[in-house]
Structure formats: structure tokens, C-alpha cells
Design an enzyme around this catalytic site. Structure first.
Site, PDB file in Angstrom:
ATOM      1  N   SER A 150       0.719  -1.184  -0.096  1.00  0.00           N
ATOM      2  CA  SER A 150      -0.006   0.004  -0.072  1.00  0.00           C
ATOM      3  C   SER A 150       0.992   1.144  -0.009  1.00  0.00           C
ATOM      4  O   SER A 150       1.708   1.553  -0.927  1.00  0.00           O
ATOM      5  CB  SER A 150      -0.810  -0.020   1.032  1.00  0.00           C
ATOM      6  N   ASP A 226     -10.362  -5.354  -2.773  1.00  0.00           N
ATOM      7  CA  ASP A 226      -9.402  -4.465  -1.847  1.00  0.00           C
ATOM      8  C   ASP A 226     -10.343  -3.415  -1.984  1.00  0.00           C
ATOM      9  O   ASP A 226     -10.723  -2.612  -2.867  1.00  0.00           O
ATOM     10  CB  ASP A 226      -8.018  -4.143  -2.707  1.00  0.00           C
ATOM     11  N   HIS A 259      -7.701  -5.629   1.073  1.00  0.00           N
ATOM     12  CA  HIS A 259      -6.517  -4.983   1.374  1.00  0.00           C
ATOM     13  C   HIS A 259      -5.430  -5.504   2.370  1.00  0.00           C
ATOM     14  O   HIS A 259      -4.359  -5.161   2.449  1.00  0.00           O
ATOM     15  CB  HIS A 259      -6.611  -3.662   1.438  1.00  0.00           C
TER      16      HIS A 259
HETATM   17  N1  LIG Z   1      -7.066   2.744  10.091  1.00  0.00           N
HETATM   18  C1  LIG Z   1      -7.949   2.678   8.870  1.00  0.00           C
HETATM   19  C2  LIG Z   1      -7.347   1.592   8.070  1.00  0.00           C
HETATM   20  C3  LIG Z   1      -5.886   1.666   7.582  1.00  0.00           C
HETATM   21  C4  LIG Z   1      -5.079   0.386   6.825  1.00  0.00           C
HETATM   22  O1  LIG Z   1      -5.960  -0.118   6.345  1.00  0.00           O
HETATM   23  N2  LIG Z   1      -3.958   0.363   6.853  1.00  0.00           N
HETATM   24  C5  LIG Z   1      -3.324  -0.662   5.963  1.00  0.00           C
HETATM   25  C6  LIG Z   1      -2.171   0.080   4.998  1.00  0.00           C
HETATM   26  S1  LIG Z   1      -3.413   1.050   3.952  1.00  0.00           S
HETATM   27  C7  LIG Z   1      -2.183   1.727   3.013  1.00  0.00           C
HETATM   28  O2  LIG Z   1      -1.019   2.188   3.098  1.00  0.00           O
HETATM   29  C8  LIG Z   1      -2.768  -1.635   7.099  1.00  0.00           C
HETATM   30  O3  LIG Z   1      -1.815  -2.052   6.540  1.00  0.00           O
HETATM   31  N3  LIG Z   1      -3.157  -1.550   8.157  1.00  0.00           N
HETATM   32  C9  LIG Z   1      -2.538  -2.384   9.098  1.00  0.00           C
HETATM   33  C10 LIG Z   1      -3.076  -3.807   9.361  1.00  0.00           C
HETATM   34  O4  LIG Z   1      -2.770  -4.429  10.295  1.00  0.00           O
HETATM   35  O5  LIG Z   1      -4.070  -4.307   8.518  1.00  0.00           O
HETATM   36  C11 LIG Z   1      -9.299   2.420   9.207  1.00  0.00           C
HETATM   37  O6  LIG Z   1      -9.470   2.272  10.256  1.00  0.00           O
HETATM   38  O7  LIG Z   1      -9.952   2.221   8.099  1.00  0.00           O
END
Ligand SMILES: N[C@@H](CCC(=O)N[C@@H](CSC=O)C(=O)NCC(=O)O)C(=O)O
Length: 281
Positions: A150, A226, A259
Site C-alpha cells: 500500500s 480491496d 487489502h
Molecule cells: N485505519 C484505517 C485503515 C488503515 C489501513 O487499512 N492500513 C493498512 C495500510 S493502508 C495503505 O497504506 C494496513 O496495512 N493496516 C495495518 C493492518 O494491520 O491491517 C481504518 O480504520 O479504516
């Protein structure tokens, strides 16, 4: 020699997963990173795979969730998992949103105040951290690959494109392909970078390819469920840019995958193998 503080160490697939901190002169604050040493590192230095995580992540996220260590142990690769931004910068709005500021450094050097002093992720990753790793760990920094997810996928693509020859292999999971064209990138670049938006192209993988930058053969995986696919990631823009540039790209679209890290876990073995093949010999 710069000091490195050990925060945690854990036995993992006959190697060691550790988390460390050092006083970064580039960032001007303590910075954390993870290092997985495979069992082969007990015999001598091993090639390195830099693993860049996404928005809201830290140095532990990829190490804990991606399941990469078993494959790194098989191939004899060191995994390095840096934090995704400086922490505790004091910038007034750095904690206001999850997609900007702390946890969202976008792997570039900020030029706009109040971010320019501490948000220097590109210099930290490309200059200072490799030196620290070379001094403290059994690594072959001249045999390095980069992988990201990402925002980290954007980082992997742009750091490799901006620093030719530094990485022998590049891959990404669900990268932000054309950040100047999507809300996450526009918000980050508008906040971190001085100057008009035409200057942002220097940190946009699609634009860099259009300007002649090239990387070793790319592997990109993208889930078709995603939630950010159409709005933020836009792999078709990378596909178009690579086709126009003659840049080798394997872009795999996977039905049903979202995602998150369950998607990464499903294909991480093939990414580590992709890097191991390029870093061998
Ligand atoms: N906090 C957000 C969601 C944030 C999110 O999905 N972060 C992804 C990377 S997105 C792009 O860089 C991620 O890898 N999160 C860590 C995980 O453990 O999944 C929300 O609340 O929607």
C-alpha cells in the site's frame, strides 16, 4: 559507531526476530526498526529484503502479520521492517488523521514546515539505516531488495525508481501506484512538499516511469476485493506506464482478496522467492 538499542528479541524459524531503536541524525529523533536474521546469518552476512509497511503501521506490523520469516529462513534473507514515519515530532496535526503525519511518512523527505525537520524517511532509509545495519548486523547491503504494501508499495516503487542500482529486486502488494492522482497521495504530498503539484511527480511511480526511470523486473499482487482499489491504488495506471516504458511487470489480480494482511500472507512466499532469486549469487 552509532548505538543501537535492542528492544525485543524472539527465536523464530531457527533465526531471530528483533526490534531495535537508534538515535537517527537524519530524523532528529529515535527511530525503530525490525530485523529478522535467518539461521544462515549465524554463518555469515546475508542479502537483505527491506519491507515497507502501509498507513497506520509501525516496525512490528509486517513482522508480526505477514508471515515472511519462514520463507526468509528458507532462502537465507534478512528482513528489515522500518517504522513508517518519525514519532513524537510535535507537529501540531501529525496525529489528527490516520492517513497523514505519524504512521504515514510516505517514504519521502518533507520540504514543507512544520514537517521538514523530522519527516525525512527517504534519507533515513537510503543513507542512514543501511549504514547502521552494516555496522550492527550480518548483512550484505550490496545485495538488497525492496518490498512494500500500500503506502509501502508506493515506497518500494519510488525508492527503487529514484535510486537506480540500490535494489536488485522490487515487489509490492496493493501499492499506491499513482499517488499524485489519488486522495491519499494528494493529501500527503500537499502537506509534506513545498512547491506546486508539478514537483510531486518526483515521488510518483507512474510519473517516474514516464520520465525514463527503470527498475528490475517488478512483481505486483493486487486483490480484487480491496476496498481501496479504485479510489487509491489504481494498478491499471502502473500497468499502462510499464507497458509504455518497456518496464517488465508481472501484475497479478486475485479474485476475492481484500487489502489486509491475510492477502499478504497468501502470496508472501512467492514474493520472498522472487527476491531470493534476484539476490542469489
Ligand atoms: N485505519 C484505517 C485503515 C488503515 C489501513 O487499512 N492500513 C493498512 C495500510 S493502508 C495503505 O497504506 C494496513 O496495512 N493496516 C495495518 C493492518 O494491520 O491491517 C481504518 O480504520 O479504516
Amino acid at each position: 559507531m552509532a548505538d543501537v538499542t535492542t528492544l525485543e528479541q524472539h527465536r523464530c524459524f531457527d533465526g531471530v526476530q528483533g526490534f531495535y531503536e537508534h538515535a537517527s541524525s537524519e530524523i532528529g529523533l529515535p527511530m525503530r526498526f525490525g530485523v529478522y536474521l535467518p539461521p544462515q546469518a549465524q554463518q555469515g552476512p546475508c542479502p537483505v529484503l527491506l519491507c515497507l509497511a502501509g498507513l497506520t503501521c509501525n516496525e512490528q506490523t509486517f513482522a508480526i502479520k505477514a508471515g515472511a520469516q519462514q520463507h526468509a529462513a528458507k532462502h537465507g534473507l534478512v528482513l528489515v521492517t522500518p517504522d513508517t514515519s518519525p514519532r513524537g515530532t510535535g507537529a501540531p496535526d501529525a496525529d489528527a488523521d490516520w492517513d497523514f503525519g505519524h504512521g504515514a511518512g510516505f517514504y519521502l523527505d518533507a520540504t514543507r514546515e512544520p514537517y521538514a525537520r523530522h519527516f525525512r524517511m527517504e534519507s533515513w532509509l537510503m543513507q542512514e539505516l543501511p549504514q547502521v545495519l552494516q555496522e550492527h548486523f550480518p548483512v550484505q547491503m550490496d545485495r538488497a531488495g525492496v518490498l512494500g504494501h500500500s503506502m509501502g508499495g508506493h515506497g518500494a516503487l519510488t525508492l527503487a525508481l529514484r535510486h537506480p542500482g540500490r535494489f536488485r529486486s522490487v515487489s509490492a502488494f496493493a501499492p499506491i501506484c499513482a499517488p499524485t492522482e489519488v486522495p491519499w497521495g494528494q493529501k500527503a504530498f500537499g502537506g509534506y512538499l513545498e512547491g506546486d503539484p508539478s514537483t510531486w511527480a518526483a515521488h510518483d511511480a507512474v510519473k517516474l516511469l514516464g520520465r525514463g526511470a527503470r527498475v528490475p523486473a517488478l512483481l505486483v499482487d493486487q486483490g480484487l476485493e480491496d476496498q481501496f482499489l479504485a479510489t487509491q491504488l489504481r494498478p491499471e495506471r502502473l500497468e499502462q506506464a510499464c507497458a509504455a516504458a518497456g518496464q517488465p511487470l508481472t501484475l497479478r489480480r486475485h479474485a476475492g482478496y481484500d487489502h489486509g494482511y491475510f492477502f499478504i500472507q497468501s502470496f508472501i512466499a512467492e514474493h520472498v522467492a522472487h527476491h531470493a532469486k534476484a539476490l542469489a549469487g
